[in-house]
Enzyme design. Structure first.
Site, PDB file in Angstrom:
ATOM      1  N   ASP A  31       1.271  -1.079  -0.035  1.00 38.48           N
ATOM      2  CA  ASP A  31       0.394   0.073   0.104  1.00 38.48           C
ATOM      3  C   ASP A  31       0.670   1.863  -0.302  1.00 38.48           C
ATOM      4  O   ASP A  31       1.848   1.196   0.667  1.00 38.48           O
ATOM      5  CB  ASP A  31      -0.615   0.085   1.188  1.00 38.48           C
ATOM      6  CG  ASP A  31      -2.340   1.192   1.642  1.00 38.48           C
ATOM      7  OD1 ASP A  31      -2.864   0.364   0.773  1.00 38.48           O
ATOM      8  OD2 ASP A  31      -2.374   2.223   1.315  1.00 38.48           O
ATOM      9  N   HIS A 101     -10.563  -5.278  -3.322  1.00 37.07           N
ATOM     10  CA  HIS A 101      -8.770  -5.763  -2.998  1.00 37.07           C
ATOM     11  C   HIS A 101      -9.253  -6.366  -1.492  1.00 37.07           C
ATOM     12  O   HIS A 101      -9.619  -5.991  -0.669  1.00 37.07           O
ATOM     13  CB  HIS A 101      -7.844  -4.539  -3.020  1.00 37.07           C
ATOM     14  CG  HIS A 101      -8.280  -3.126  -2.515  1.00 37.07           C
ATOM     15  ND1 HIS A 101      -9.257  -3.083  -3.228  1.00 37.07           N
ATOM     16  CD2 HIS A 101      -7.764  -2.754  -1.138  1.00 37.07           C
ATOM     17  CE1 HIS A 101      -9.608  -1.202  -2.731  1.00 37.07           C
ATOM     18  NE2 HIS A 101      -8.811  -1.735  -1.830  1.00 37.07           N
ATOM     19  N   HIS A 103      -6.978  -5.598   2.168  1.00 42.46           N
ATOM     20  CA  HIS A 103      -5.717  -5.081   2.617  1.00 42.46           C
ATOM     21  C   HIS A 103      -5.338  -6.433   3.959  1.00 42.46           C
ATOM     22  O   HIS A 103      -5.743  -7.227   3.959  1.00 42.46           O
ATOM     23  CB  HIS A 103      -6.577  -4.328   3.717  1.00 42.46           C
ATOM     24  CG  HIS A 103      -6.419  -2.931   2.542  1.00 42.46           C
ATOM     25  ND1 HIS A 103      -6.284  -1.626   2.422  1.00 42.46           N
ATOM     26  CD2 HIS A 103      -7.881  -2.845   2.215  1.00 42.46           C
ATOM     27  CE1 HIS A 103      -6.606  -0.955   2.547  1.00 42.46           C
ATOM     28  NE2 HIS A 103      -7.888  -1.385   1.985  1.00 42.46           N
TER      29      HIS A 103
HETATM   30  P1  AMP Z   1      -9.388   1.195  -0.032  1.00 41.88           P
HETATM   31  O1  AMP Z   1     -10.124   3.010   0.646  1.00 41.88           O
HETATM   32  O2  AMP Z   1      -9.751  -0.131   1.381  1.00 41.88           O
HETATM   33  O3  AMP Z   1     -10.030   1.377  -1.392  1.00 41.88           O
HETATM   34  O4  AMP Z   1      -7.481   1.024   0.016  1.00 41.88           O
HETATM   35  C1  AMP Z   1      -7.262   1.507  -1.417  1.00 41.88           C
HETATM   36  C2  AMP Z   1      -5.972   1.689  -0.540  1.00 41.88           C
HETATM   37  O5  AMP Z   1      -5.489   1.486  -2.151  1.00 41.88           O
HETATM   38  C3  AMP Z   1      -5.495   2.743   0.379  1.00 41.88           C
HETATM   39  O6  AMP Z   1      -5.066   2.164   1.374  1.00 41.88           O
HETATM   40  C4  AMP Z   1      -4.571   3.791  -0.557  1.00 41.88           C
HETATM   41  O7  AMP Z   1      -3.368   3.788   0.148  1.00 41.88           O
HETATM   42  C5  AMP Z   1      -3.974   2.558  -1.510  1.00 41.88           C
HETATM   43  N1  AMP Z   1      -2.965   2.932  -2.526  1.00 41.88           N
HETATM   44  C6  AMP Z   1      -3.905   4.074  -3.740  1.00 41.88           C
HETATM   45  N2  AMP Z   1      -3.258   4.183  -4.445  1.00 41.88           N
HETATM   46  C7  AMP Z   1      -2.231   3.626  -4.620  1.00 41.88           C
HETATM   47  C8  AMP Z   1      -1.030   3.606  -5.534  1.00 41.88           C
HETATM   48  N3  AMP Z   1      -0.826   3.641  -6.292  1.00 41.88           N
HETATM   49  N4  AMP Z   1      -0.181   1.955  -4.896  1.00 41.88           N
HETATM   50  C9  AMP Z   1      -0.367   1.413  -3.541  1.00 41.88           C
HETATM   51  N5  AMP Z   1      -1.651   1.697  -3.255  1.00 41.88           N
HETATM   52  C10 AMP Z   1      -2.097   2.636  -3.351  1.00 41.88           C
END
Ligand code: AMP
Ligand code: ZN
Length: 114
Positions: A31, A101, A103
């Site tokens: 992340d 996704h 986590h």
């Molecule tokens: P969610 O809130 O469950 O949709 O989590 C999305 C996650 O994606 C967040 O924790 C962001 O920090 C992460 N995220 C967004 N863009 C990227 C990226 N380019 N590379 C890695 N993680 C990302």
């Protein structure tokens, strides 16, 4: 691919990211804003916006995602101290990226779920 989906772009190499693990069904990245010492994202190769979009014929993808999450957590921190797996579904859960996704959070005491 969904237009402007960051995870589809990472999958396709259009946005650079260090892919830690990959198979036909899912891939794993760190992340970009880690909320724990280990914060990984397990992402299905196929674009599904929400968990609730997932038809039963794709449930095997969930099994692959959880298997990858378990393997990566074991690799990063081992089984002893534990880890947490989270799927944020929709606005109330704060889902930011509209591509399903999982986590993987580990490396500190994570506290109670709020
Ligand atoms: P969610 O809130 O469950 O949709 O989590 C999305 C996650 O994606 C967040 O924790 C962001 O920090 C992460 N995220 C967004 N863009 C990227 C990226 N380019 N590379 C890695 N993680 C990302
Ligand atoms: Zn996508």
């Amino acid at each position: 691919m969904a237009d402007d989906c960051i995870f589809c772009k990472i999958r396709d190499g259009e946005v650079p990211s260090d892919i830690l693990s990959r198979n036909d069904h899912c891939f794993v990245i760190r992340d970009i804003t880690p909320r724990a010492p280990t914060h990984l994202l397990v992402i299905p190769v196929q674009h599904f916006t929400y968990l609730t979009d997932l038809a039963p014929e794709f449930y095997a993808t969930l099994g692959d995602m959880f298997s990858a999450a378990k393997e990566m957590a074991m690799r990063e921190v081992g089984a002893g101290d534990g880890y947490r797996l989270v799927i944020n579904q929709g606005d109330d859960a704060g889902q930011q990226v509209p591509h399903l996704h999982l986590h993987v959070l580990a490396g500190r005491t994570l506290g109670a779920m709020g």
